[in-house]
Every structure is written in C-alpha cells, then in structure tokens.
Design an enzyme around this catalytic site. Structure first.
Site, PDB file in Angstrom:
ATOM      1  N   GLY A   1      28.726  77.208  49.020  1.00  0.00           N
ATOM      2  CA  GLY A   1      27.555  76.904  49.834  1.00  0.00           C
ATOM      3  C   GLY A   1      26.726  78.451  50.045  1.00  0.00           C
ATOM      4  O   GLY A   1      25.985  78.399  51.051  1.00  0.00           O
TER       5      GLY A   1
ATOM      6  N   GLU B   1      30.395  88.342  54.673  1.00  0.00           N
ATOM      7  CA  GLU B   1      31.301  88.495  55.764  1.00  0.00           C
ATOM      8  C   GLU B   1      30.964  89.705  56.788  1.00  0.00           C
ATOM      9  O   GLU B   1      31.256  89.718  57.768  1.00  0.00           O
ATOM     10  CB  GLU B   1      32.580  88.766  55.318  1.00  0.00           C
ATOM     11  CG  GLU B   1      33.159  87.684  54.547  1.00  0.00           C
ATOM     12  CD  GLU B   1      34.455  87.816  54.021  1.00  0.00           C
ATOM     13  OE1 GLU B   1      35.222  86.725  53.785  1.00  0.00           O
ATOM     14  OE2 GLU B   1      35.017  88.908  53.586  1.00  0.00           O
TER      15      GLU B   1
END
Ligand code: MOS
Length: 736
Positions: A473, A696
C-alpha cells in the site's frame, strides 16, 4: 553492484521521473477492483474449498483430547487438520510459537486445527461440533506486577546491543543541577491492518503454491519450507497486493500454514481467511512497555547525562521492544546509559509493529524532553536545538551520513506558527476548548539490506521489472517504475513492474521503512547491467552512452531500444550490496512534529486540530506517495497517543478487546488538517538512490507531540498511554 559510497556517475540525478509526484501506477487497478488481494485470487482448478481456523480457548495448557467425529460427518466437510494428523516437523525462524498447536498450548487463540469444507459456512458449523478437552495451566501475564525473572537480552530486534553505556551516567546524573526522572508506560497494541491475514494454497506436482498476503515473500517461502521440512524449491509464494501489514505480515502466519496443510489433507485448493476477531490474539502484536527516562542537564539546558530503561514482556521471553533505540542517537550528552529488560509473559507473541522500538521509545523520550524544557523554563524547540549533535552520541567518532534535525525544527516552527504557542499551560481557551501546541522529534534508523531485481527489455523496447518485493500500500510499484524509467531513459508507461513472486530475484521486502531505498537500488543495479549489455551490443563503452526518449545515445548516434529489443530480449539481473565502509557512518532519518489540540473544558474530550511533519529522509523518490505514507503514519501516531490499547486479562492471558469495536483507532477523517514537508536533501551515502526510509518516520514522535500538546492545553501531564478522558477529568482546570 556493490555500493561503497557516492557513485562517480549516478544515473538518477537528472530527476526526470524520480522525484516527480506521479500517481500510483497501480491506482486504477485498485479502484476498479482489478488488483486481486490474497483472498480474491483465482486459481486454475476452480474455486477453492474453505478452511475455518479452530483456536485455543486458554492461554496455556494441554490439549488432552479432540473429538472430531461429529464434525467429520457434518455436511460439506472435506478434512480436519490437527497437530495429531498433520506432519509439521519444523519451526519458522520468525515464529516464536507454533502455528498449529497440540498437545501443548502456548497462547490464547493459538490455532489447534483447521476444518476444510466446501463452503465457509459448512466449515464454521463443523468447527463448532469439535469437542476439545483441555487442561489449563496457570498464567503470568501482567507486565506491571511481574514477579518472575527479568531477562537481560544480549541483543534487541534489529541486532543492536540490549544495554549500552558511555561515561559514568550515575555520577553525572547525580551531580547535574537540573534533573528529570520520570516513568512512562505504553500499552499492548495491535497492528489491526485493513486486510486480515489470508491465504489460498494448493499442491501441484509435489510443489506447494501459496497465494498469500505478506510483506516478506522470501521469509515466508523459507519459513514455510523449514516448517514443512521440505526443500525451498518446492515452495512458491506470491503476494502481488497487500492491504496493509504494519509488521504483522513479516512472518509466516497460521492462515498460510493451515491453508497449505488443509490443501494437502483435502487434496484440493484451500482458502483460509483469518476472521477479524482472531487477528488480535492469534497473530503478533506490539508489546507493552514500562520506561524510565532520566535526564541531567546544566542550567542552560545542555544534557550532561541521559539514561533510558525499558521493560517489556513476550511469550517465552523472546522479543523485547527496543524502546531505548532513539535515545542512543538523538541527543548529545557525554554520560549515557540504556537498558532493556524482558519478562516472559503468557500473552500472544510480540512481533515488529509500525516502527518497532522507536515509536514507543519516543513516546517516553520526547515527553521527557518536554518536561525538561518546562523545568528549565525553555521553549521545547530550543531545548532540542541546544542538544543537537553531528555525531552519533554513543560513538562520538562516528558522524551521521546526513542529519538535518535542526532544520526540521526551525522550518516546522516557522510554518506551524509555533511562536503563537501558549507560553504557559492552560492559558488559552477558545469557547469550550482549551488549546495547546506540542512538538516532538522524529527519529528512525535507515537500514541497508541487499536487494535484487531483474529487468527485461522486451518487444517494442518496453521494460519489465521483476523482483519478489512487495507493495503493502506504500507505492512500491510506482517508485520501482520511476527508477527503471529514469535509468533507462524511458517514459513511465513503457515500464511494467511485476512484484511479489518467489520465482523473482530476492528483494529486501517491505519492513522497517527499508523497502523503498533498498528495493529501488536493486532495480538501479539491474538497470546498470542492462545499460552495459546494450552498450556492448552497440560496441561502445557503457560510460560513454546515455539513455533518453527510448533511445541509447552515443555521441551523435541514436539507437532505439525498440530496435535493440527486436534482435532478441535482453535480460539483466543484479543485486545491490553494501560495503562495510558504510558502517563508518551512522544512517538515520529525522523529523519534527507539530500538533495543535483542543481539549473540551467539561468532558476532557481531545481533538487533534492540525498536524505538521517536517521530514529529513534523503531524496524523496515520489513526493506524492511519500506524503501519503507520512500522513498515514501520523494517523497511527494519533491512535497510539489517544486510542489504541489492547487490554490484557492478566488472570487468563489474553487480549479482551479483540475486535474493531473494542480496539479503537482513528481514521484520516479524524484529523482535519495534516501537512507534510520534506527537506529533500540527498543522502549520497544511503544508496545510488540517495533516498532513505519515510514511512515509519512519520509515526515516530507523533504520540509524544500530542501528549505534549495536551499538557500545554490543560497543564495535565499524562505519562501512561493512551491519553484518555479518564486521565484528564480529575485534573482539568476548573470550569469558570
Ligand atoms: Mo515493519 S513493523 O518492520 O513492517
């Protein structure tokens, strides 16, 4: 290609396609339903049978008997797989507990069987007819009152040491004129990605063919072979589209193994979708932490001593949450210490989840920095700038390859209007809402991992890229195509990217925000090979040849790639490898988060009003997909700050809120105003791509920025996440 430092000739610098905010090349397939996710995949032999997973109702114990007589006779049932009748000689490298249990039960909702039937309803019905006799054992599942041993792990996940120290922390902390000593806790959290774990398996000519949803095709392939005790070349794994993984899809999980065993037992293709309510206890989660941060500073705010300790638990005492990692590299200070301790707990196994280590670690460290600023009567941005460092503070001889943390804070403060922050907590009210601003640093390592790819120049001079890399994704398809188009001088629409097949060259996979930089560097390496093959065919030196507009250009001569391909397909394969000399530098990504919250003066309800992230993550390969990554991570940060909380039943050893009604998290619509700025400074040491991880980074620090904003709004310092209304109500300023 071995990368040892900046390349003399780099084929990405023109930034013709790389660095452009192009749309996802797989976007149309996704919105039209043509991108087939694991459970939707077609198999040549027709619709698969369905498997329903049978799970343990106790956290620990012994399965004495399993009566399957009635279930076997139920309509549509084709087979029942149990540890008693399946052949599972091995264990995956990335599994802490067994994926099919019996007779020993290691955790709640551990799979103990699979019922295979023609329809899902038949399988589920038959599963309800199985009678199990289980002898439960006592459990220890409470991190906060753990009375057993504390393990000192030699290493934390990722390979760094469990404990580190430099100088004399204790003495320096004791003597520091300004001291902060604070305890924080973060709860267990679930990855809770959109697409549950799902697999379809069938056997063909002694080979198992597994269509699954995984971040790491090669890890699943090798762990499946290991678990079944068969050669790796008898395993084929494909995972072309993944509906989110968040760490939970890095390893082989029960859905995959059980589908494979079910297919073997039933002699046909079997589909297993893990029901949502099993995801929370059957698969892995992020373990809770208890953290202590001590900072000693001089009166000007310079850190003299910094110490960070973390306690967490895992099934079988296996995996500590590496919460102290950011403290090792973020701020200066001559005397330092980090410690990691681990308890063995009878809760489902822990695993990597959404920036493991740094995400929960910064939830403590970056609140501690806010508390330090408060104690010093300094601006929270100023105290961070004051303690910036150009070298790795634990290894002062090691510089960062690139570090622009201060620029992130300065630019962010300006864009966000930080100067307008309420100077004292609980001093600004707009109607019924207390308003506060908060900031925090973002930090996440940049990991270099070998990654291979193959490129094929085919008819028409078009290019096909093949690697076992996944797109979870994140936009991998698109940046792979951009890389190949850039290096080969092709328009984007002449590049086809094929991902997620175990027959393709082995990539780094998608995890630890290392996917983008390493996997595109692998494509770069393969394309450089192809350029050399083409140069050789033309009979010139590859350094003297350029590629543009679908042609190879040598001086005044141009050779169309279509003509070159017409003589036969050219196939090049290579892998990016990294030289040891790169470890002379510390590589990481940095950022600054700014958040404005409103806290309702009566109910304590918290609203995140606007967020800004300024990110220093090397060259940005595609600003559109990268910004989407950061925005998504920021939403996860809101979840960590305000909502996400797996609640353990400490007497029975399981997470009580195991569905999406009880496990709450925010969605994009909960945050009205999100902004992302990339500094975009190349890091020539990271790879030929000069890029680093972004995904992240966007999550790291967000939760602390929110907790700090809540403090600025209300004067209430919450150190136990999530920051919920019950923790604010007793301390809210009086209602006038
Ligand atoms: Mo990530 S939590 O390493 O998928």
């Amino acid at each position: 290609m071995k990368f040892t430092g900046p390349l003399p000739l780099n084929h990405t610098d023109a930034l013709r396609v790389i660095g452009q905010p192009v749309d996802r090349i797989d976007g149309r397939l996704k919105v039209t339903g043509q991108a087939l996710y694991a459970a939707d995949r077609h198999i040549p032999t027709g619709p698969p049978a369905h498997g329903y997973v049978l799970v343990s109702p106790v956290a620990r114990g012994r399965l004495l008997a399993m009566d399957c007589t009635q279930a076997l006779a139920a309509p549509g049932v084709l087979a029942i797989v149990t540890a008693g009748n399946a052949n599972v000689p091995g264990h995956g490298r990335f599994n802490n507990s067994r994926l099919l249990a019996g007779p020993m039960i290691e955790h709640y909702h551990q799979a103990i069987g699979l019922v295979v039937a023609t329809t899902l309803e038949q399988a589920r019905h038959a599963a309800g007819l199985i009678r199990c006799q289980i002898e439960p054992d006592r459990v220890q599942a409470d991190l906060h009152s753990h009375e057993g041993d504390w393990i000192t792990p030699e290493k934390v996940p990722g390979g760094e040491a469990g404990d580190t120290s430099l100088g004399d922390f204790d003495a320096a902390f004791d003597q520091a004129p300004v001291r902060l000593d604070a305890w924080y806790s973060t709860p267990d959290q679930s990855p809770a990605m959109m697409e549950p774990h799902a697999s379809i398996a069938h056997w063909q000519d002694g080979r198992v063919i597994l269509r699954t949803s995984t971040q790491m095709v090669n890890w699943v392939k090798s762990d499946l072979a290991r678990t079944l005790g068969i050669a790796e070349d008898r395993v084929e794994v494909t995972s072309p589209y993944v509906g989110g993984g968040f760490g939970s899809k890095t390893s082989l999980r029960a859905d995959a193994l059980l589908a494979v065993l079910g297919a073997q037992a039933a002699g046909c293709a079997v589909k297993v979708v893990l029901p949502r309510h099993l995801l929370f206890n059957n698969t892995q989660h992020r373990g809770a932490t208890l953290q202590r941060v001590r900072i000693g500073a001089d009166t000007a705010g310079r850190i003299l001593a910094i110490g960070h300790e973390s306690w967490s638990g895992d099934l079988h005492g296996k995996r500590p949450e590496a919460a102290t990692l950011p403290t090792r590299a973020l701020y200066s200070g001559a005397h330092r210490m980090t410690r990691t301790r681990l308890a063995s707990l009878d809760l489902p196994e822990c695993g990597p989840m959404r920036a493991p280590g740094e995400a929960p670690g910064l939830m403590a460290l970056e609140v501690a920095m806010d508390e330090l600023a408060e104690r010093l009567d300094l601006d929270p941005v100023a105290v961070r700038l004051l303690n910036d460092t150009a070298t790795d503070p634990e290894h002062p001889e090691t510089p960062f390859s690139a570090r622009h943390l201060a620029e992130c804070f300065r630019l962010g403060a300006e864009r966000f209007g930080w100067a307008d922050r309420p100077g004292r907590p609980a001093t600004r009210r707009q109607g019924d809402w207390w308003v506060g601003y908060g900031t925090a640093a973002a930090f996440r390592h940049n990991i270099l991992i070998p990654s291979a790819a193959r490129v094929r120049l085919i008819t028409g001079g078009n290019l096909v890229v093949e690697t076992d890399m996944t797109d979870i994704g994140t936009g991998t398809y698109t940046i792979m195509a951009q890389t190949a188009a850039e290096v080969m001088g092709l328009p984007l629409d002449r590049v086809t990217v094929l991902l997620g097949h175990s027959d393709f060259p082995v990539s780094c996979g998608s995890a630890g925000q290392f996917g983008a930089n390493n996997s595109t560097a692998g494509v770069y390496a393969a394309c450089v090979q192809l350029r050399q093959m083409i140069a050789q065919q033309i009979g010139v030196n590859s350094d003297d040849i350029g590629f543009a507009d679908g042609e190879a250009v040598h001086g005044t001569r141009r050779y169309s790639l279509a003509d070159i391909a017409a003589r036969g397909e050219l196939i090049a394969e290579d892998r990016i490898d990294y030289g040891a000399e790169l470890s002379a530098m510390q590589q990481a990504t940095f950022g600054a988060h700014f958040v404005e919250v409103g806290v309702h003066r009566v109910t304590g309800e918290i609203r995140v009003r606007r967020m800004l992230a300024v990110c220093d993550a090397g060259r940005i390969l595609n600003p559109k997909t990268a910004a989407s990554q950061i925005c998504g991570s920021m939403v996860m940060g809101v979840g960590a700050a305000l909502m996400e909380h797996l609640v353990p039943d400490t007497a029975r050893g399981f997470f009580v809120n195991h569905d999406l009604a009880g496990y709450e998290f925010p969605v994009c619509a909960d945050i009205p105003d999100q902004d992302v700025i990339f500094l975009g400074h190349d890091d020539a040491q990271s790879s030929p791509m000069k890029a680093k991880g972004v995904g992240e980074l966007g999550l790291c620090g967000v939760a602390a920025a929110i907790a700090n904003a809540v403090h600025n709004a209300t004067g209430i310092r919450v150190r136990e996440y999530p920051v919920t209304v019950d923790k604010l109500l007793p301390g809210l300023p009086p209602v006038a």
